[in-house]
Design a protein around this motif. Structure first.
Motif, mmCIF file in Angstrom:
data_model
loop_
_atom_site.group_PDB
_atom_site.id
_atom_site.type_symbol
_atom_site.label_atom_id
_atom_site.label_comp_id
_atom_site.label_asym_id
_atom_site.label_seq_id
_atom_site.Cartn_x
_atom_site.Cartn_y
_atom_site.Cartn_z
ATOM 1 N N GLU A 73 0.829 -1.203 0.000
ATOM 2 C CA GLU A 73 0.000 0.000 0.000
ATOM 3 C C GLU A 73 0.866 1.257 0.000
ATOM 4 O OE1 GLU A 73 -3.093 0.503 -0.336
ATOM 5 O OE2 GLU A 73 -4.168 -1.334 0.175
ATOM 6 N N ALA A 74 1.958 1.221 0.766
ATOM 7 C CA ALA A 74 2.840 2.393 0.845
ATOM 8 C C ALA A 74 3.540 2.665 -0.476
ATOM 9 C CB ALA A 74 3.867 2.193 1.951
ATOM 10 N N GLY A 75 3.776 1.618 -1.257
ATOM 11 C CA GLY A 75 4.467 1.785 -2.533
ATOM 12 C C GLY A 75 3.542 2.059 -3.702
ATOM 13 N N THR A 76 2.238 2.048 -3.453
ATOM 14 C CA THR A 76 1.266 2.284 -4.522
ATOM 15 C C THR A 76 1.151 3.774 -4.827
ATOM 16 O OG1 THR A 76 -0.001 0.332 -3.873
ATOM 17 C CG2 THR A 76 -1.142 1.995 -5.213
ATOM 18 N N VAL A 77 1.109 4.102 -6.085
ATOM 19 C CA VAL A 77 0.937 5.494 -6.506
ATOM 20 C C VAL A 77 -0.550 5.778 -6.634
ATOM 21 C CG1 VAL A 77 1.402 7.196 -8.310
ATOM 22 C CG2 VAL A 77 3.117 5.460 -7.743
ATOM 23 N N GLY A 78 -0.995 6.906 -6.106
ATOM 24 C CA GLY A 78 -2.402 7.264 -6.160
ATOM 25 C C GLY A 78 -2.907 7.377 -7.589
ATOM 26 N N LEU A 79 -4.201 7.146 -7.791
ATOM 27 C CA LEU A 79 -4.802 7.163 -9.117
ATOM 28 C C LEU A 79 -4.576 8.502 -9.813
ATOM 29 C CD1 LEU A 79 -6.565 5.613 -11.159
ATOM 30 C CD2 LEU A 79 -8.582 6.609 -10.041
ATOM 31 N N PHE A 80 -4.659 9.582 -9.049
ATOM 32 C CA PHE A 80 -4.477 10.910 -9.619
ATOM 33 C C PHE A 80 -3.203 11.577 -9.106
ATOM 34 C CE2 PHE A 80 -9.071 10.077 -9.316
ATOM 35 C CZ PHE A 80 -9.391 10.099 -10.664
ATOM 36 N N GLY A 81 -2.285 10.759 -8.600
ATOM 37 C CA GLY A 81 -1.048 11.304 -8.080
ATOM 38 C C GLY A 81 -1.264 11.976 -6.733
ATOM 39 N N GLY A 82 -0.275 12.745 -6.274
ATOM 40 C CA GLY A 82 -0.400 13.446 -5.008
ATOM 41 C C GLY A 82 -0.006 12.579 -3.824
#
Length: 341
Positions: A73-82
């Motif tokens: 989860e910590a390494g996942t990039v948000g869908l819209f960034g940020g």
């Protein structure tokens, strides 16, 4: 070592933790303070805490069953960034392996806040976080006087309110050891004082405390301060409201025993010093109790204790009307004796 001293925690949170410390352990005996700080640290990191892609809430028991999930989860990039925040609430199972895996992963633009209970110095989770350059460990223990004063001022200021010094001291004396409960009490006070510029001692007295308990304390203080007229009025009011006479006499007995123990244990100390050490004493009673400690000797208190004990037994055996008469008579007798002394 990245352990934070308890007294430095609020200042650190206000200015923001070191960006290199992406994982923050919040722990301690004050569960309300743990929850408040964890919420603040997690939500302040993201633009919108209501965005499910930016703010993730995980359960410790889930991580105990799947230790790799936190790092994923910590390494996942948000869908819209940020930036993203992950708040972890401890369950009943240990999940230190999940935290260890997350600390060993490459994490960017994500803050992990782990919410835990009281952890001993050698607890594996605490040892891991305090020993990592990428983590902070923030302790949460019951507020001391300075922290309570700061909490009161800060919370009321957010509501556009100031507070008088006497009112602040009175409010702090009535707050407990749980931050969540303290905030609730301050919130009630702010709501009561809405529309004003400052909170006064009268506002605190109106909001904090129980009215019937306050009246009972007033009658007991009048008894031992030698004010029979006040005792008579209070007893008549209690009789009208149907309060059990045994409760009144029992409370007076406990008060007499506390006065006696305080006098015996604090021999040589001034009444002011003795009252200052009286645990749980409401600020509004301090002056009266000081006067009582100065007025009553241990020998006279022992006689009052015996008299009250006998009356407690008499009230149990008597009818309600006779019990009320017993209660009034003994309190008036003690008040008269105190007045003459």
């Amino acid at each position: 070592m990245t352990a934070v001293r308890a007294g430095d925690a609020d200042a650190l949170i206000r200015r923001g933790p070191d960006p290199r410390c992406f994982l923050i352990l919040v722990y301690g005996t004050d569960t309300g303070l743990v929850a408040e700080r964890a919420k603040q640290l997690a939500e302040s990191f993201v633009a919108d805490p209501g965005d499910p892609f930016a703010f993730i809430l995980l359960d410790g028991d889930t991580l105990a069953a799947d230790p790799g999930r936190l790092a994923d989860e910590a390494g996942t990039v948000g869908l819209f960034g940020g930036r993203r925040a992950i708040r972890v609430r401890a369950g009943s199972k240990p999940f230190v392996a999940a935290v260890e895996a997350a600390l060993g992963a490459t994490v960017a633009e994500t803050r992990i806040v782990v919410e835990a209970g009281d952890l001993a110095r050698n607890n594996p989770m605490r040892t891991l976080c305090e020993g990592s350059a990428s983590a902070l460990a923030i302790p949460c223990y019951p507020d001391d006087a300075r922290a309570l004063a700061d909490l009161i001022d800060r919370t009321l200021r957010e509501q556009g309110l100031g507070i008088d010094r006497e009112a602040r001291e009175a409010l702090a004396a009535n707050l407990g050891s749980d931050r969540r409960a303290s905030l609730s009490e301050i919130g009630k006070l702010a709501l009561y004082a809405a529309g004003k510029d400052r909170v006064t001692i009268e506002d605190v007295e109106a909001v904090v405390g129980d009215a019937s308990a306050g009246l009972l304390n007033a009658v007991i203080d009048a008894t031992f301060a030698g004010q029979p007229a006040e005792v008579d009025r209070g007893c008549r009011r209690f009789r009208h409201e149907g309060l059990d006479p045994g409760v009144i006499v029992g409370s007076a007995l406990r008060h007499a025993l506390t006065l006696l123990a305080t006098r015996l244990e604090g021999e040589g100390k001034s009444p002011s010093a003795l009252a200052a050490g009286w645990r749980g004493l409401h600020f509004s009673r301090k002056a009266s109790v000081e006067a009582q400690l100065a007025r009553w000797s241990p020998a006279s208190l022992q006689r009052a204790v015996t008299l009250l004990h006998e009356t407690v037994l008499a009230c149990r055996r008597a009818s309600p009307d006779l019990a009320a008469a017993h209660a009034s008579a003994v309190l008036l007798r003690i008040a008269e004796g105190a007045r003459r002394s």
